[in-house]
Design an enzyme around this catalytic site. Structure first.
Site, PDB file in Angstrom:
ATOM      1  N   CYS A  78       0.838  -1.208   0.000  1.00  0.00           N
ATOM      2  CA  CYS A  78       0.000   0.000   0.000  1.00  0.00           C
ATOM      3  C   CYS A  78       0.873   1.259   0.000  1.00  0.00           C
ATOM      4  CB  CYS A  78      -0.977  -0.043   1.176  1.00  0.00           C
ATOM      5  SG  CYS A  78      -2.373   1.092   0.980  1.00  0.00           S
ATOM      6  N   HIS A 163      -3.652  -5.195   0.739  1.00  0.00           N
ATOM      7  CA  HIS A 163      -3.097  -5.648   2.023  1.00  0.00           C
ATOM      8  C   HIS A 163      -3.147  -7.176   2.108  1.00  0.00           C
ATOM      9  CE1 HIS A 163      -2.584  -1.779   4.124  1.00  0.00           C
ATOM     10  NE2 HIS A 163      -3.584  -1.375   3.356  1.00  0.00           N
ATOM     11  N   GLU A 165      -1.844  -8.989   4.279  1.00  0.00           N
ATOM     12  CA  GLU A 165      -1.779  -9.442   5.677  1.00  0.00           C
ATOM     13  C   GLU A 165      -3.137  -9.648   6.331  1.00  0.00           C
ATOM     14  OE1 GLU A 165      -1.189  -4.871   5.887  1.00  0.00           O
ATOM     15  OE2 GLU A 165      -0.922  -6.512   4.459  1.00  0.00           O
TER      16      GLU A 165
END
Length: 508
Positions: A78, A163, A165
């Site tokens: 990002c 993202h 994660e």
């Protein structure tokens, strides 16, 4: 080891957690970490996290440009990707159509980072800027409906606009693992068995024949710390459990039984009378916390002195976790204190102990896994979080012995029913709050004017944010009926449907 440079994203800790779950040791440092410290850690790869800023802003967060001289692979996520684009001469602008939430990622070109990843998958977006022109040498690997350059690559430098994660990114874990294993050449050496062996050896060497004082609260962290230390130094551990009379029903007995099972001597101090006398007439939440903290230190000091006279204590053990370490050097600076946290900080000067924090490298879920590795029962490890000041902050207004008893009984019923319905492990935290209001009721043919109690159950991953749990009406009805019938002095039960934010999980 993978090193994450934190640019202030709310998801930064998730990057480390995801990689550690895959067996890859990962640390987090602020983006402004010196290049010398980064070199000392000798990472095999760097990950630049997301963040709230814009790379074209005057006050944009920017790390040392020398990170590119380390000759290790770099992955920007990002904001991290936008920083890479900006640094190498590409163009980042404010997006007309901002992306928040789920989007479809479509892989346009094969890459090692997408090894074994589906051509199309859902990913999680959270950005207000977009890349409109890539720097020289970079190629586009994937796109989304609003991001033409959703994944980019130039040799060992990669960027992801989404993202990976967060759990909403379907293939995110695989992508992070590919970066660490296939690009950086990391190995899966991280796990609690390895950590326990290494830490026990380290503690033996560091402590030698000295004595260690450890305050046990009955929670997961302090219990795991005590268990780990006992494995390393046996009877040189002095574990002290202060019963302040503000525990859940049967809590003291549960803790004592656990330590007996673990064969760890436990010094239990019955200080109920001292705490309750000092709390008499006090209703303000922060003052209650302050009194409990100071009284704990007073009682703890007295007990420590007794042991200190028998043989000098050199170390004090605490259950500090990795998020505490990260936040102490946060890129965001000091946060406004919502509530003070009860701890053993502020100990008197004569206690010039050296601090030992065996869990400072671990996240909460890893502390639980370590406890399991050390033989702490799963039932104990999965107990819901409990505040240091205990039931004092779940009794609104003044604390008294009768109110404690009332709350203990109601809370016991709520937890018992959650376990019977197989709901206890599905909610992150559940408890009762005794309200400082009475309400009119009818019991038989008689009018009553008694306490109201509130049920609170929330879903969360780490407690930073939380949503109330959707419990079935029939379940709530059953709990309400039991409490009003079985607990003297309560004639009304309500359910808290406030999320965090705007509320906090605890009421005080």
């Amino acid at each position: 080891m993978i090193l994450v440079l934190d640019f202030g994203s709310q998801y930064t800790q998730l990057i480390a957690r995801r990689l550690r779950e895959s067996g890859i040791y990962t640390e987090i440092v602020p983006f402004f970490e010196s290049i010398e410290n980064i070199q000392k850690k000798a990472p095999k790869g760097l990950i630049l996290s997301g963040g709230p800023a814009s790379v074209y802003a005057k006050d944009a967060y920017k790390p040392s440009g020398k990170i590119f001289d380390l000759n290790v692979p770099i992955l920007g996520i990002c904001y991290g990707m936008q920083y890479l684009v900006d640094f190498f001469g590409g163009v980042v602008v404010g997006a007309n159509e901002q992306e928040f939430g789920k989007a479809v990622l479509e892989i346009a070109q094969n890459s090692v980072i997408f090894e074994g990843v589906k051509i199309k998958s859902l990913v999680w977006m959270s950005h207000m800027d977009k890349v409109i022109e890539l720097p020289k040498g970079f190629t586009t690997l994937a796109k989304s409906p609003n991001s033409p350059h959703c994944a980019i690559e130039n040799g060992k430098i990669f960027g992801l606009q989404f993202h990976p994660e967060v759990v909403q990114s379907e293939e995110g874990g695989k992508i992070l693992e590919n970066f660490a294993l296939l690009v950086c050449g990391c190995e899966k050496t991280w796990g609690m068995q390895h950590f326990a062996q290494r830490e026990i050896a380290r503690l033996k060497e560091k402590i030698a024949n000295a004595k260690v004082l450890c305050a046990v609260s009955g929670g997961v962290d302090s219990t795991v710390v005590a268990t780990l230390l006992h494995r390393a130094i046996k009877d040189n551990l002095i574990a002290v459990f202060v019963d302040h009379g503000l525990l859940r029903k049967n809590e003291k007995e549960r803790v004592q039984a656990m330590f007996k099972d673990l064969q760890i001597p436990l010094n239990t101090i019955d200080a109920k009378g001292i705490f309750l006398s000092k709390l008499k007439g006090v209703s303000e939440p922060e003052l209650k916390r302050k009194i409990i903290g100071e009284t704990f230190i007073e009682v703890f000091e007295k007990e420590a002195k007794k042991h200190h006279l028998k043989g000098k204590i050199e170390f004090l053990a605490q259950g500090t976790l990795y998020p505490d370490v990260i936040e102490s050097v946060s890129v965001k600076g000091p946060s406004k204190v919502i509530k003070t946290h009860h701890n053993v900080g502020g100990l008197p000067e004569w206690m010039d102990f050296k601090l030992i924090e065996p869990l400072r490298e671990l996240f909460k879920d890893e502390a639980r896994l370590l406890g399991k590795e050390l033989g702490v029962s799963q039932d104990f490890l999965m107990h819901h979080p409990f505040p240091g000041p205990g039931l004092a902050v779940r009794i609104l207004g003044e604390v008294s012995e009768s109110k404690i008893k009332r709350l203990q009984e109601a809370d016991f019923i709520f937890i018992e029913e959650l376990k019977k319905a197989n709901l206890y492990d599905k909610v992150w935290q559940a408890f009762c709050v005794l309200l400082n209001v009475n309400s009119v009721g009818v019991m038989g043919d008689n009018r009553t004017y008694e306490n109201a109690i509130c049920l609170r159950a929330v879903n969360a991953s780490d407690g930073m944010t939380a949503s109330f749990s959707f419990l079935e009406h029939s379940f709530l009805e059953k709990v309400s009926n039991r409490i009003t019938n079985e607990v003297s002095g309560i004639n009304r039960v309500v359910y808290d449907i406030t999320s965090k934010p705007p509320g906090t999980i605890e009421w005080e």
